[in-house]
Design a protein around this motif. Structure first.
Motif, short mmCIF file in Angstrom:
data_model
loop_
_atom_site.label_atom_id
_atom_site.label_comp_id
_atom_site.label_asym_id
_atom_site.label_seq_id
_atom_site.Cartn_x
_atom_site.Cartn_y
_atom_site.Cartn_z
N ASP A 77 1.89 13.25 -1.30
CA ASP A 77 2.08 12.15 -0.35
C ASP A 77 0.84 11.27 -0.26
OD1 ASP A 77 4.69 12.91 0.26
OD2 ASP A 77 4.03 14.30 1.83
N GLN A 78 -0.34 11.89 -0.41
CA GLN A 78 -1.57 11.11 -0.44
C GLN A 78 -1.61 10.21 -1.67
OE1 GLN A 78 -4.31 14.67 0.14
NE2 GLN A 78 -5.42 13.13 1.29
N ARG A 79 -1.21 10.77 -2.79
CA ARG A 79 -1.21 9.98 -4.03
C ARG A 79 -0.18 8.85 -3.95
NH1 ARG A 79 0.20 13.87 -8.28
NH2 ARG A 79 0.48 15.45 -6.69
N ARG A 80 0.97 9.16 -3.42
CA ARG A 80 1.99 8.12 -3.28
C ARG A 80 1.50 7.01 -2.36
NH1 ARG A 80 8.41 8.99 -2.02
NH2 ARG A 80 8.98 6.78 -2.09
N ALA A 81 0.91 7.38 -1.23
CA ALA A 81 0.42 6.39 -0.28
C ALA A 81 -0.66 5.50 -0.90
CB ALA A 81 -0.11 7.08 0.97
N GLU A 135 1.01 3.03 -3.40
CA GLU A 135 1.75 2.01 -2.67
C GLU A 135 0.81 1.03 -1.97
OE1 GLU A 135 4.23 4.34 -0.12
OE2 GLU A 135 5.83 4.54 -1.63
N SER A 136 -0.28 1.54 -1.41
CA SER A 136 -1.23 0.68 -0.70
C SER A 136 -1.85 -0.36 -1.62
CB SER A 136 -2.32 1.53 -0.04
OG SER A 136 -3.30 0.73 0.56
N VAL A 137 -2.31 0.09 -2.80
CA VAL A 137 -2.96 -0.83 -3.74
C VAL A 137 -1.96 -1.87 -4.25
CG1 VAL A 137 -4.11 -1.02 -5.97
CG2 VAL A 137 -4.69 0.86 -4.42
N LEU A 138 -0.77 -1.44 -4.61
CA LEU A 138 0.20 -2.38 -5.17
C LEU A 138 0.72 -3.37 -4.13
CD1 LEU A 138 2.22 -0.06 -7.59
CD2 LEU A 138 0.36 -1.65 -8.12
N ALA A 142 -1.76 -6.01 -3.52
CA ALA A 142 -1.79 -7.01 -4.61
C ALA A 142 -0.48 -7.80 -4.69
CB ALA A 142 -2.05 -6.31 -5.93
N SER A 143 0.45 -7.54 -3.76
CA SER A 143 1.76 -8.21 -3.72
C SER A 143 2.53 -8.00 -5.03
CB SER A 143 1.59 -9.71 -3.44
OG SER A 143 0.96 -9.91 -2.19
N ARG A 144 2.43 -6.78 -5.57
CA ARG A 144 3.09 -6.45 -6.83
C ARG A 144 4.36 -5.65 -6.58
NH1 ARG A 144 0.82 -6.85 -11.94
NH2 ARG A 144 2.48 -6.60 -13.49
N GLN A 145 5.44 -6.04 -7.22
CA GLN A 145 6.70 -5.33 -7.09
C GLN A 145 6.64 -4.00 -7.84
OE1 GLN A 145 9.52 -6.31 -5.29
NE2 GLN A 145 8.08 -7.83 -4.47
N PHE A 146 7.20 -2.96 -7.23
CA PHE A 146 7.21 -1.66 -7.89
C PHE A 146 8.34 -0.79 -7.35
CE2 PHE A 146 4.78 -1.00 -4.05
CZ PHE A 146 5.13 0.27 -3.62
N ASP A 182 -7.15 5.54 -7.35
CA ASP A 182 -7.21 4.17 -6.85
C ASP A 182 -7.79 3.22 -7.90
OD1 ASP A 182 -9.73 5.35 -6.65
OD2 ASP A 182 -10.29 4.21 -4.87
N GLU A 183 -8.79 3.69 -8.66
CA GLU A 183 -9.36 2.87 -9.73
C GLU A 183 -8.34 2.64 -10.84
OE1 GLU A 183 -13.01 4.51 -11.14
OE2 GLU A 183 -13.87 4.75 -9.14
N ALA A 184 -7.54 3.66 -11.12
CA ALA A 184 -6.53 3.53 -12.19
C ALA A 184 -5.46 2.52 -11.81
CB ALA A 184 -5.91 4.89 -12.47
N VAL A 185 -5.06 2.50 -10.54
CA VAL A 185 -4.04 1.54 -10.11
C VAL A 185 -4.60 0.12 -10.18
CG1 VAL A 185 -2.46 0.85 -8.28
CG2 VAL A 185 -2.97 3.27 -8.61
N HIS A 186 -5.84 -0.07 -9.73
CA HIS A 186 -6.47 -1.39 -9.83
C HIS A 186 -6.59 -1.82 -11.29
CE1 HIS A 186 -7.89 -0.83 -5.56
NE2 HIS A 186 -7.63 -2.13 -5.56
N ALA A 187 -6.93 -0.85 -12.17
CA ALA A 187 -7.05 -1.17 -13.60
C ALA A 187 -5.70 -1.59 -14.18
CB ALA A 187 -7.60 0.03 -14.36
#
Length: 318
Positions: free
Chosen positions: A26-30, A33-36, A39-43, A117-122
């Motif tokens: 749940d931490q990883r999912r949150a 979702e927070s990063v995306l 960034a206003s990115r659809q997912f 978090d760095e991977a999602v931003h990347a």
């Protein structure tokens, strides 16, 4: 190879393996979702709670990604990445990775951060690059494929990880235990470029990952991967030290260089056929692909897949 700019509005279809990673799902999912959302990115994110659901969920998400012109994303270890990448290749959609495993060979090779978090931003600032895919019979592998002692090692490692926890230290101790236990040697007939070779070995290891080849320390094998080939290495029937070094340094992520190269048989190829001579043609043989063990029909064909995978990854200079 040149990069292709990724569409900035492409939807991410994320397959998150609940069993991977060192933090609560749940931490990883949150975090994802927070990063995306920031960034206003659809997912669309789907969690895999049971291992036997992975292939079905990955297939469903790949179909949606292909239909929408989106990116199929694997969040998990190398085994999860393998399963999801197979569907990306099959359905012809772009592919992204959020590494969450113990070794993360695939992500590390392609410069993808291990911190979530760095991977999602990347992922948001990456471009598309073609990535070589290996095949053994009908199975995809991005990191390695092997027969013999290594699949046994992986099975016993999973048992030990469930008891003692997931770490590289536990994996190394488990490997030592397996290597030092009694085991049979394989009698192999190899055919590559029209030539047949006979080999007796405890394990036969085919690499498709530059980082592993660097750690094994045999320069021609590393160069072969850069030249669009696969690289195979096997300890000869004599010389346990070579086998120990290969499994610990190449397959288990320990750093070092291989100084016992004369104890190893090495091959580079586009296609290689392997028959396990102690088995009948109809017998199945255990094969490990990217850390997951399955049974395939003997003989085996290892080859480079002509259709490459399009991977969303950071630019090498950036």
């Amino acid at each position: 190879m040149p990069a292709t700019a990724a569409p900035s509005d492409a939807t991410f279809f994320i397959v998150l393996n609940a069993g991977s990673g060192h933090t609560d799902r749940d931490q990883r999912r949150a975090m994802i979702e927070s990063v995306l959302r920031g960034a206003s990115r659809q997912f669309q994110l789907t969690i895999v709670d049971e291992p036997d659901q992975l292939d079905q969920i990955a297939q469903q998400m790949a179909q949606q990604a292909a239909a929408a012109g989106g990116v199929l994303v694997a969040a998990g270890g190398d085994g999860t990445i393998n399963a999801v990448a197979c569907q990306a290749v099959t359905h012809g959609c772009a592919f992204g990775v959020l590494p969450q495993g113990t070794f993360n060979y695939f992500g590390r090779t392609h410069g993808i951060p291990e911190e979530l978090d760095e991977a999602v931003h990347a992922l948001l600032r990456s471009n598309l690059y073609p990535v070589q895919v290996g095949m053994v019979n009908d199975r995809v592998f991005l990191v390695n494929a092997s027969i013999g002692l290594y699949p046994k090692l992986l099975e016993e490692r999973e048992v030990d990880k469930k008891q003692f926890g997931r770490s590289r230290f536990v994996a190394a101790l488990s490997a030592l235990k397996t290597i030092l236990s009694p085991h049979r040697r394989l009698r192999l007939a190899l055919e590559v470029d029209g030539k047949v070779y006979r080999l007796r070995t405890a394990t036969f290891f085919v690499g498709n990952n530059r980082l592993q080849m660097e750690q094994i320390g045999i320069a021609p094998l590393q160069a072969a991967l850069e030249d669009g080939q696969l690289a195979a290495v096997a300890p000869r029937s004599k010389g346990k030290l070579g086998m120990l070094w290969l499994l610990l340094h190449g397959a288990l992520g320990q750093m070092g260089r291989l100084d016992q190269a004369d104890q190893l048989a090495t091959y580079s190829f586009k296609q290689l056929d392997v028959k396990v001579r102690t088995l009948s043609r109809r017998r199945k043989i255990k094969v490990a692909t990217d850390g997951e063990v399955t049974h395939l029909t003997n003989p085996l064909t290892f080859r480079v897949l002509e259709r490459q995978l399009l991977l969303l990854k950071p630019d090498p200079a950036g």
